[in-house]
Structure formats: C-alpha cells, structure tokens
Write a protein that holds these residues in place. Structure first.
Motif, PDB file in Angstrom:
ATOM      1  N   HIS A 314       0.859  -1.181   0.000  1.00  0.00           N
ATOM      2  CA  HIS A 314       0.000   0.000   0.000  1.00  0.00           C
ATOM      3  C   HIS A 314       0.901   1.239   0.000  1.00  0.00           C
ATOM      4  N   TRP A 315       0.840   1.988  -1.113  1.00  0.00           N
ATOM      5  CA  TRP A 315       1.736   3.124  -1.288  1.00  0.00           C
ATOM      6  C   TRP A 315       1.092   4.436  -0.850  1.00  0.00           C
ATOM      7  N   LYS A 316       1.935   5.346  -0.408  1.00  0.00           N
ATOM      8  CA  LYS A 316       1.492   6.690  -0.079  1.00  0.00           C
ATOM      9  C   LYS A 316       1.329   7.504  -1.368  1.00  0.00           C
ATOM     10  N   ARG A 317       0.623   8.622  -1.260  1.00  0.00           N
ATOM     11  CA  ARG A 317       0.436   9.499  -2.412  1.00  0.00           C
ATOM     12  C   ARG A 317       1.608  10.473  -2.533  1.00  0.00           C
ATOM     13  N   PRO A 318       1.993  10.839  -3.761  1.00  0.00           N
ATOM     14  CA  PRO A 318       3.029  11.863  -3.921  1.00  0.00           C
ATOM     15  C   PRO A 318       2.686  13.158  -3.196  1.00  0.00           C
ATOM     16  N   LEU A 319       1.430  13.559  -3.220  1.00  0.00           N
ATOM     17  CA  LEU A 319       1.000  14.776  -2.527  1.00  0.00           C
ATOM     18  C   LEU A 319       1.371  14.724  -1.050  1.00  0.00           C
ATOM     19  N   ASP A 320       1.122  13.590  -0.409  1.00  0.00           N
ATOM     20  CA  ASP A 320       1.403  13.466   1.018  1.00  0.00           C
ATOM     21  C   ASP A 320       2.905  13.427   1.287  1.00  0.00           C
ATOM     22  N   LEU A 321       3.653  12.737   0.443  1.00  0.00           N
ATOM     23  CA  LEU A 321       5.100  12.661   0.646  1.00  0.00           C
ATOM     24  C   LEU A 321       5.748  14.024   0.440  1.00  0.00           C
ATOM     25  N   LEU A 322       5.298  14.777  -0.557  1.00  0.00           N
ATOM     26  CA  LEU A 322       5.845  16.109  -0.779  1.00  0.00           C
ATOM     27  C   LEU A 322       5.454  17.050   0.354  1.00  0.00           C
ATOM     28  N   ALA A 353       7.201   5.321 -10.585  1.00  0.00           N
ATOM     29  CA  ALA A 353       6.309   6.427 -10.958  1.00  0.00           C
ATOM     30  C   ALA A 353       6.213   7.455  -9.844  1.00  0.00           C
ATOM     31  N   LEU A 354       6.150   6.985  -8.614  1.00  0.00           N
ATOM     32  CA  LEU A 354       6.081   7.899  -7.478  1.00  0.00           C
ATOM     33  C   LEU A 354       7.345   8.751  -7.383  1.00  0.00           C
ATOM     34  N   LEU A 355       8.509   8.114  -7.531  1.00  0.00           N
ATOM     35  CA  LEU A 355       9.773   8.859  -7.476  1.00  0.00           C
ATOM     36  C   LEU A 355       9.878   9.855  -8.628  1.00  0.00           C
ATOM     37  N   GLU A 356       9.405   9.468  -9.790  1.00  0.00           N
ATOM     38  CA  GLU A 356       9.487  10.389 -10.923  1.00  0.00           C
ATOM     39  C   GLU A 356       8.547  11.576 -10.744  1.00  0.00           C
ATOM     40  N   THR A 357       7.407  11.366 -10.100  1.00  0.00           N
ATOM     41  CA  THR A 357       6.511  12.489  -9.798  1.00  0.00           C
ATOM     42  C   THR A 357       7.180  13.456  -8.834  1.00  0.00           C
ATOM     43  N   ILE A 358       7.810  12.914  -7.808  1.00  0.00           N
ATOM     44  CA  ILE A 358       8.542  13.761  -6.864  1.00  0.00           C
ATOM     45  C   ILE A 358       9.653  14.515  -7.592  1.00  0.00           C
ATOM     46  N   GLY A 359      10.377  13.811  -8.452  1.00  0.00           N
ATOM     47  CA  GLY A 359      11.467  14.438  -9.178  1.00  0.00           C
ATOM     48  C   GLY A 359      10.996  15.552 -10.097  1.00  0.00           C
ATOM     49  N   SER A 360       9.883  15.333 -10.772  1.00  0.00           N
ATOM     50  CA  SER A 360       9.337  16.372 -11.648  1.00  0.00           C
ATOM     51  C   SER A 360       8.942  17.601 -10.839  1.00  0.00           C
ATOM     52  N   TRP A 361       8.378  17.372  -9.656  1.00  0.00           N
ATOM     53  CA  TRP A 361       7.990  18.497  -8.804  1.00  0.00           C
ATOM     54  C   TRP A 361       9.229  19.254  -8.327  1.00  0.00           C
ATOM     55  N   LEU A 362      10.253  18.522  -7.922  1.00  0.00           N
ATOM     56  CA  LEU A 362      11.474  19.174  -7.443  1.00  0.00           C
ATOM     57  C   LEU A 362      12.206  19.900  -8.575  1.00  0.00           C
ATOM     58  N   ALA A 363      12.098  19.394  -9.786  1.00  0.00           N
ATOM     59  CA  ALA A 363      12.730  20.083 -10.911  1.00  0.00           C
ATOM     60  C   ALA A 363      12.167  21.485 -11.086  1.00  0.00           C
ATOM     61  N   VAL A 364      10.905  21.675 -10.723  1.00  0.00           N
ATOM     62  CA  VAL A 364      10.261  22.984 -10.818  1.00  0.00           C
ATOM     63  C   VAL A 364      10.414  23.773  -9.526  1.00  0.00           C
ATOM     64  N   ASN A 365      10.231  23.090  -8.387  1.00  0.00           N
ATOM     65  CA  ASN A 365      10.127  23.779  -7.098  1.00  0.00           C
ATOM     66  C   ASN A 365      11.352  23.634  -6.207  1.00  0.00           C
ATOM     67  N   GLY A 366      12.424  23.054  -6.748  1.00  0.00           N
ATOM     68  CA  GLY A 366      13.609  22.782  -5.931  1.00  0.00           C
ATOM     69  C   GLY A 366      14.216  24.003  -5.278  1.00  0.00           C
ATOM     70  N   GLU A 367      13.989  25.181  -5.844  1.00  0.00           N
ATOM     71  CA  GLU A 367      14.531  26.409  -5.257  1.00  0.00           C
ATOM     72  C   GLU A 367      14.001  26.632  -3.844  1.00  0.00           C
ATOM     73  N   ALA A 368      12.804  26.107  -3.563  1.00  0.00           N
ATOM     74  CA  ALA A 368      12.212  26.245  -2.235  1.00  0.00           C
ATOM     75  C   ALA A 368      12.673  25.144  -1.285  1.00  0.00           C
ATOM     76  N   VAL A 369      13.519  24.238  -1.785  1.00  0.00           N
ATOM     77  CA  VAL A 369      13.959  23.072  -1.000  1.00  0.00           C
ATOM     78  C   VAL A 369      15.472  23.065  -0.825  1.00  0.00           C
ATOM     79  N   TYR A 370      16.205  22.885  -1.923  1.00  0.00           N
ATOM     80  CA  TYR A 370      17.648  22.720  -1.860  1.00  0.00           C
ATOM     81  C   TYR A 370      18.324  24.006  -1.371  1.00  0.00           C
ATOM     82  N   GLY A 371      19.250  23.831  -0.452  1.00  0.00           N
ATOM     83  CA  GLY A 371      20.035  24.965   0.024  1.00  0.00           C
ATOM     84  C   GLY A 371      19.282  25.943   0.888  1.00  0.00           C
ATOM     85  N   THR A 372      18.067  25.605   1.281  1.00  0.00           N
ATOM     86  CA  THR A 372      17.276  26.523   2.100  1.00  0.00           C
ATOM     87  C   THR A 372      17.544  26.300   3.585  1.00  0.00           C
ATOM     88  N   ARG A 373      17.040  27.231   4.371  1.00  0.00           N
ATOM     89  CA  ARG A 373      17.096  27.134   5.828  1.00  0.00           C
ATOM     90  C   ARG A 373      15.712  27.461   6.383  1.00  0.00           C
TER      91      ARG A 373
END
Length: 498
Positions: A314-322, A353-373
């Motif tokens: 039973h897998w979690k949803r990408p929305l919940d993991l993000l 598929a779940l990992l690729e969804t996360i990756g696609s989201w991070l490709a757009v929104n990574g500025e709010a994640v990587y290197g932040t505090r």
C-alpha cells in the motif's frame, strides 16, 4: 563457522585503535563533535533502500525472518503453509532463491537522480545478518551467495557516477536477538552449520556480550573502509548501554578515516544513542512539531505496509510525501525516503512512478527546498503534525491552508501543502500587522523556471496571493516572496543561535 575468530578479531581491533590513536580525535564524546556536512544540509532529500533475502518471501515485512520463527504470527503460519516446517526449510534456504537476476545498479542510480534525491543509502546489512556487500568476515554475503555480486559496491559506483552522495545503513545490532524465536521449538536456528547466520539468538532483554560488540565494531569499520560512505545510518537498538563505548570508538574511527580521505561525513542515530552534536538525530516514520536548531532527519517509506517489498503493498500518495518533505525541511530537517525493490532486482513500477513524480515536482520547485534554511516559524495551518516516531499515518491530509516556510538567498518561500481549491491563497503569517516580516514585499512569484509574477495584496491579517491558472491543483505550490529588505536569514540565524 564464522570467519571472525578470536585472533582475527583481536588483530582488527588493534588496527582500529591504531587508526584512532594516529588521528586528531579521542573516543570521548566531547572530542567527537562534528558539523553536519554541506551536502546533507543543502541536499534535504535522499533515497533509502530495503532490499535483501527477506524480499524473496515478500510477506508481512522485512521482519519476516524473525516472525517466521515466532509461533502464532501470520508469518509463522504462512511459512509452514507455503514452505514447510522451519526445521526443514529455514530462512537460510531463501538465500539461493535471492538471485537478483535483473539488478541494474546504473538504472537504479538513474531513477534516483530523476527523483531529485541528493544522497542514496542502501541497507548494507539488516537484522537478518546477511551482508549485501563483499566481506571477509562472514560467508553469508551477497558477493559469495545468492546474487554473487557486491551489491553495495556496485551501487556505490553507480550512484557516485550520477553525482549523488553515497551512504550505508547497518542494522546488525539487532542481530543479537533477531532469531531467538527459533530456539523455542525445533527449527534450523539450532543447526550447527548455520549458527554463523543465525547468530546469538539471545533474549531481547539481555545485553550483548563483549564478543558480539567487538564483532559489530569490526564489521562496521570494515564496511566503512570498503566503501567509504559519507553517511552511516544506524537503527534503534544501538542505544543499549553496552553499545556506548563501541559507538564512541566507531565514531572516532569513522571521523578519523573521513579526515584522511577528505570527506564530509555524518552518522545517523535514534533516541539518545549519541550525544547531541556528535551525529545527526533521526526520527523513524515521524516528524517534529517545531523547528529543531540542530539539523535532523526523518526516515520513512513510500509505503505504509513495509520497508521491503511485500505483496500486497500500500503506497502513499506523492501529494502526502511532498507535504511531509516540506514540513520536515521547514523545521531544519531532511527526508530519507525508502523504497523496496523486488527480489529479482527490479523496483516496482508504482515506486518508480512515485519517485518520478517527486522528481518532476522538485525540478520545478527545488529552489524552495535545496540549500534553504528554516524561517522564523515553520509554517501555519489547521492540520496538526504529531511529534515522534511511527506517526507518519496519524495526521489528516494537508489542506491548502497548511503552508510551510523556507528561506534562501534573501528570499522567503511559502509552499502550500494541500491541493488548491480556490483562486486565492491566504498566508496569515505574512499579514502587515504582524512583526514576522517587518518590511514591504517587492514581488511574489510562482517558483519555477519561468517565474511568473503574481497578483497579490497585503492586508493587516494576511498576504493574499492570486493562484494562476498554470499552478498545480494536485501537488504542492511554492511561492517565492521577495521582501524589500532581505534580512530574513540573519534573523533566522539569530533565532536559532538563541
């Protein structure tokens, strides 16, 4: 028999102590303080991998090898119905069935890279005592049996070729008691020819012997020397009092080796196994309620069922993991997200598929994640996040009123965790009457490569941002808020220092 006889163990222990003595660190806690590596604090997101012999039965969880010897458990009954009596067909008999015939470390590494992960941590040895790497200390390893491949070594090479950081996990501490159920009835746990796999099989409430602890230290140091991981993740049982001096010896050895190799490394621990500042605190399947001044981590799985591959899953949803990722990052943490490959070495399509969804989201929104505090407050919203381990399925789903803040390069990022239902997002923490952002706002953008400027207004009680048509309605949305005076990070540093 076990390759680690008394003379071999003593020689290796002497070698460990010589390395420590030649280095700059003693085994005292106050000499083991270490700063979190930049790759870790900035990377935020990693992949955990539970894959081993337990993936063959694919029933219950990765604790199948323990529970198949515990009378009355579903695993015990399933094993007898499917494979027969445990005295005739025991856990060791799954080893030849673990062939990993479709394992492609380069393909795995490409999937992890596409997921947006910055570090990868396979399980090098789980509680079952089967090493997933080539070792001179036990015949029960993937290079000599089962796949007959140095799984960890091959994966390390492939992961690093993708520019990702490589770590390993060790769960060997729990091997002290893991198979003890097989001592309560006739089973192959008492087979003299397999004692080096099944180990002590002692009672959980007993403390490990010196021989076991020395064996643990030697094996873990050999793992470090073979693969030079930049992260070593430990499971929960190392907080037992008997482990304490051996943890200090391992940390002194590992940190000394890392200095020799020019690496920035870290150790993960749970509960109070390590002293604060000497390693990175980890929460299993759970989060924290607020910002932790010291960098920390959550490890959780893409599934609610098991860490390893089982059927059904039973897998979690990408929305919940993000949403969990952004909640953790806003509180000064990182997410180590686990997958469970099948016994043949393929990653289930659903997990890819779940990992690729996360990756696609991070490709757009990574500025709010990587290197932040973290910002002054982690966020706002009605959905309560329970603090502590094993709480990952206890909260309600995030809504579009649940928002998390991160900051970098003078900008403030606000990520809406739940699916957006209206045409406007209200960020109440940024109302003009509050002192959290005592400056005018220069502009608000949708995070992404095109960075469209958004329509907004700032009232006394909230910053109101118009949601553009191109914004996602199914996954979190990140806004970049540029203040007139970029003093946000200085205030956060001061807050965390206090």
């Amino acid at each position: 028999m076990d390759a680690l006889d008394d003379a071999n163990r003593r020689n290796r222990l002497d070698g460990i102590d010589r390395v420590i003595a030649a280095g700059s660190r003693s085994t005292e806690w106050n000499d083991l303080l270490i700063a979190p590596p930049p790759w870790y604090v900035d990377g935020k997101f990693g992949i955990f991998i539970h894959w081993g012999v337990y993936s063959v039965p694919a029933f219950g969880s990765e604790w199948y090898p323990r529970n198949m010897y515990r009378v009355g458990t579903p695993e015990y009954d399933h094993h007898r119905a499917t494979y027969g009596d445990q005295q005739v067909f025991g856990y060791k008999d799954f080893v030849p069935m673990f062939r990993a015939e479709r394992f492609d470390p380069n393909e795995w590494a490409r999937i992890f890279s596409r997921s947006g992960a910055r570090f990868v941590v396979p399980v090098a040895e789980h509680h079952d005592g089967f090493a997933m790497y080539k070792t001179a200390l036990s015949r029960w390893n993937a290079a000599d049996q089962g796949p007959q491949r140095d799984v960890v070594g091959e994966l390390a090479e492939a992961v690093r070729a993708q520019g990702l950081t490589f770590g390993v996990s060790s769960h060997r501490a729990e091997h002290w008691f893991f198979f003890n159920g097989g001592r309560s009835f006739p089973s192959d746990v008492d087979d003299p020819g397999a004692l080096d796999l099944y180990g002590p099989a002692a009672r959980e409430e007993t403390q490990p012997t010196t021989a076991f602890l020395e064996d643990w230290l030697v094996r873990t140091c050999e793992l470090v020397d073979r693969h030079r991981p930049e992260l070593v993740w430990f499971d929960w049982w190392i907080e037992q009092p008997a482990f304490e001096p051996y943890l200090r010896r391992f940390a002194a050895y590992y940190y000394t080796r890392a200095e020799e190799w020019g690496q920035h490394v870290a150790i993960n621990y749970k509960f109070d196994a390590f002293k604060p500042g000497t390693a990175i605190f980890d929460v299993e399947r759970g989060q924290l309620a607020g910002i932790r001044p010291e960098f920390w981590q959550t490890d959780t799985s893409v599934s609610t069922t098991s860490w390893s591959h089982v059927e059904p899953q039973h897998w979690k949803r990408p929305l919940d993991l993000l949403g969990d990722l952004m909640d953790i990052v806003s509180k000064n943490g990182a997410l180590l997200l686990n997958i469970g490959p099948k016994a043949d070495g393929t990653i289930p399509a659903e997990e890819v598929a779940l990992l690729e969804t996360i990756g696609s989201w991070l490709a757009v929104n990574g500025e709010a994640v990587y290197g932040t505090r973290p910002w002054i407050v982690p966020g706002e919203g009605p959905t309560a996040v329970a603090e502590g381990e094993f709480t990952d399925t206890q909260r309600q789903a995030f809504t579009d009123r649940d928002i998390r803040f991160t900051t970098a390069r003078g900008d403030l990022f606000a990520t809406v965790l739940g699916p957006v239902t209206g045409t406007e997002i209200q960020i109440r923490s940024l109302g003009s009457d509050l002192s959290l952002l005592p400056t005018d706002i220069q502009r608000v953008d949708l995070v992404g490569p095109n960075r469209p400027k958004l329509t907004y207004r700032r009232d006394p009680d909230a910053l109101r941002v118009e949601v553009p048509d191109e914004a996602s309605r199914d996954l979190p949305i990140s806004f970049r808020i540029r203040p007139e005076r970029p003093a946000i990070r200085d205030r956060v540093k001061h807050l965390l220092a206090d």
